[in-house]
Design a protein around this motif. Sequence first.
Motif, PDB file in Angstrom:
ATOM      1  N   GLU A  15       3.058 -43.684  83.968  1.00 30.22           N
ATOM      2  CA  GLU A  15       2.018 -43.338  82.988  1.00 30.22           C
ATOM      3  C   GLU A  15       2.236 -41.933  82.434  1.00 30.22           C
ATOM      4  O   GLU A  15       2.127 -41.702  81.221  1.00 30.22           O
ATOM      5  CB  GLU A  15       0.639 -43.447  83.636  1.00 30.22           C
ATOM      6  N   GLU A  16       2.571 -40.991  83.312  1.00 32.84           N
ATOM      7  CA  GLU A  16       2.802 -39.611  82.858  1.00 32.84           C
ATOM      8  C   GLU A  16       3.987 -39.537  81.903  1.00 32.84           C
ATOM      9  O   GLU A  16       3.918 -38.862  80.860  1.00 32.84           O
ATOM     10  CB  GLU A  16       3.049 -38.708  84.072  1.00 32.84           C
ATOM     11  N   LEU A  17       5.073 -40.215  82.252  1.00 31.64           N
ATOM     12  CA  LEU A  17       6.246 -40.205  81.381  1.00 31.64           C
ATOM     13  C   LEU A  17       5.942 -40.896  80.053  1.00 31.64           C
ATOM     14  O   LEU A  17       6.381 -40.430  78.992  1.00 31.64           O
ATOM     15  CB  LEU A  17       7.421 -40.903  82.079  1.00 31.64           C
ATOM     16  N   GLY A  18       5.216 -41.986  80.121  1.00 30.98           N
ATOM     17  CA  GLY A  18       4.859 -42.689  78.882  1.00 30.98           C
ATOM     18  C   GLY A  18       4.054 -41.803  77.951  1.00 30.98           C
ATOM     19  O   GLY A  18       4.317 -41.758  76.740  1.00 30.98           O
ATOM     20  N   ASP A  19       3.087 -41.089  78.504  1.00 29.97           N
ATOM     21  CA  ASP A  19       2.265 -40.178  77.684  1.00 29.97           C
ATOM     22  C   ASP A  19       3.122 -39.059  77.104  1.00 29.97           C
ATOM     23  O   ASP A  19       3.004 -38.702  75.928  1.00 29.97           O
ATOM     24  CB  ASP A  19       1.132 -39.590  78.526  1.00 29.97           C
ATOM     25  N   PHE A  20       3.977 -38.470  77.961  1.00 23.66           N
ATOM     26  CA  PHE A  20       4.830 -37.368  77.503  1.00 23.66           C
ATOM     27  C   PHE A  20       5.778 -37.823  76.394  1.00 23.66           C
ATOM     28  O   PHE A  20       5.929 -37.141  75.370  1.00 23.66           O
ATOM     29  CB  PHE A  20       5.627 -36.820  78.688  1.00 23.66           C
ATOM     30  N   LEU A  21       6.411 -38.957  76.585  1.00 25.55           N
ATOM     31  CA  LEU A  21       7.376 -39.459  75.597  1.00 25.55           C
ATOM     32  C   LEU A  21       6.685 -39.841  74.295  1.00 25.55           C
ATOM     33  O   LEU A  21       7.216 -39.608  73.211  1.00 25.55           O
ATOM     34  CB  LEU A  21       8.134 -40.653  76.176  1.00 25.55           C
ATOM     35  N   GLY A  22       5.497 -40.398  74.399  1.00 27.07           N
ATOM     36  CA  GLY A  22       4.746 -40.722  73.190  1.00 27.07           C
ATOM     37  C   GLY A  22       4.404 -39.465  72.400  1.00 27.07           C
ATOM     38  O   GLY A  22       4.540 -39.430  71.175  1.00 27.07           O
ATOM     39  N   ALA A  23       3.998 -38.404  73.126  1.00 26.85           N
ATOM     40  CA  ALA A  23       3.682 -37.143  72.455  1.00 26.85           C
ATOM     41  C   ALA A  23       4.925 -36.503  71.858  1.00 26.85           C
ATOM     42  O   ALA A  23       4.834 -35.740  70.877  1.00 26.85           O
ATOM     43  CB  ALA A  23       3.032 -36.179  73.451  1.00 26.85           C
ATOM     44  N   ALA A  24       6.097 -36.820  72.431  1.00 30.71           N
ATOM     45  CA  ALA A  24       7.359 -36.270  71.924  1.00 30.71           C
ATOM     46  C   ALA A  24       7.893 -37.045  70.730  1.00 30.71           C
ATOM     47  O   ALA A  24       8.935 -36.679  70.176  1.00 30.71           O
ATOM     48  CB  ALA A  24       8.399 -36.256  73.044  1.00 30.71           C
ATOM     49  N   GLY A  25       7.208 -38.125  70.349  1.00 33.05           N
ATOM     50  CA  GLY A  25       7.590 -38.837  69.137  1.00 33.05           C
ATOM     51  C   GLY A  25       8.308 -40.154  69.350  1.00 33.05           C
ATOM     52  O   GLY A  25       8.852 -40.723  68.403  1.00 33.05           O
TER      53      GLY A  25
END
Length: 230
Positions: A15-25
């Motif tokens: 979940e953390e990686l998914g959120d981070f990657l989504g915020a990164a575009g």
Amino acid sequence: MRDLILLEDEAVLREELGDFLGAAGYRVDAAASLQEFRRLYDPERHGIALLDLGLPDGDGLTLVSELRAQGRPLGIVVLTARGATRDRVEGLNIGADYYLPKTADLDELAATLAAMSRRIAEEPLSAPRDTWVLELGVRRLTPPGHATIALSEQDLRVLNELMREAGSIASRQQIIESLGEDFLSYDHRRLDTQMRRLRRKVSEATGLELPINTARNAGYRFHARALIRP
């Protein structure tokens, strides 16, 4: 925005990686197992795969090899707790483009993915299915329809000389000099031995015959479609 598929079995980290990657575009699809990954993975859409290795239903290295055997222009980044040098070497040899330990911070991960995205953007979208692909930077050969083969420095130099002259004869002098040797003092039997070893390596790894003809007393000719990447 680039489509990325994430494989991570730890729910909180996923979940953390998914959120981070989504915020990164990135547009992210997340899987918790090999089975779920295979269900979600769309080779026409996903340009990057971010993979864990220790999974509940198998080893992620098997997936890396499977993906590379498909011959698609997919960027593969491994993010794993297996940080030993031998594990990293094995992962890169099997086909990962980058291998990061889970101790890497998110800035390093973001920079790695950005580099991967730039490289993919600069490459042709795909190579024809019958193409033999030589990658210089990571020293590996990808035969059509098969997983990558790790190469020695000598293997790489010989294949680079032959594949950039694909369809034409590369002279023995060209090949010997590409190895950094003096043509006049070089024992030509060493080149013949090198070629036999290279053919055997490809045959044992894939069952394919390396598409190189011998031109007696002249040199060798690579007679298949070839692509060389940096």
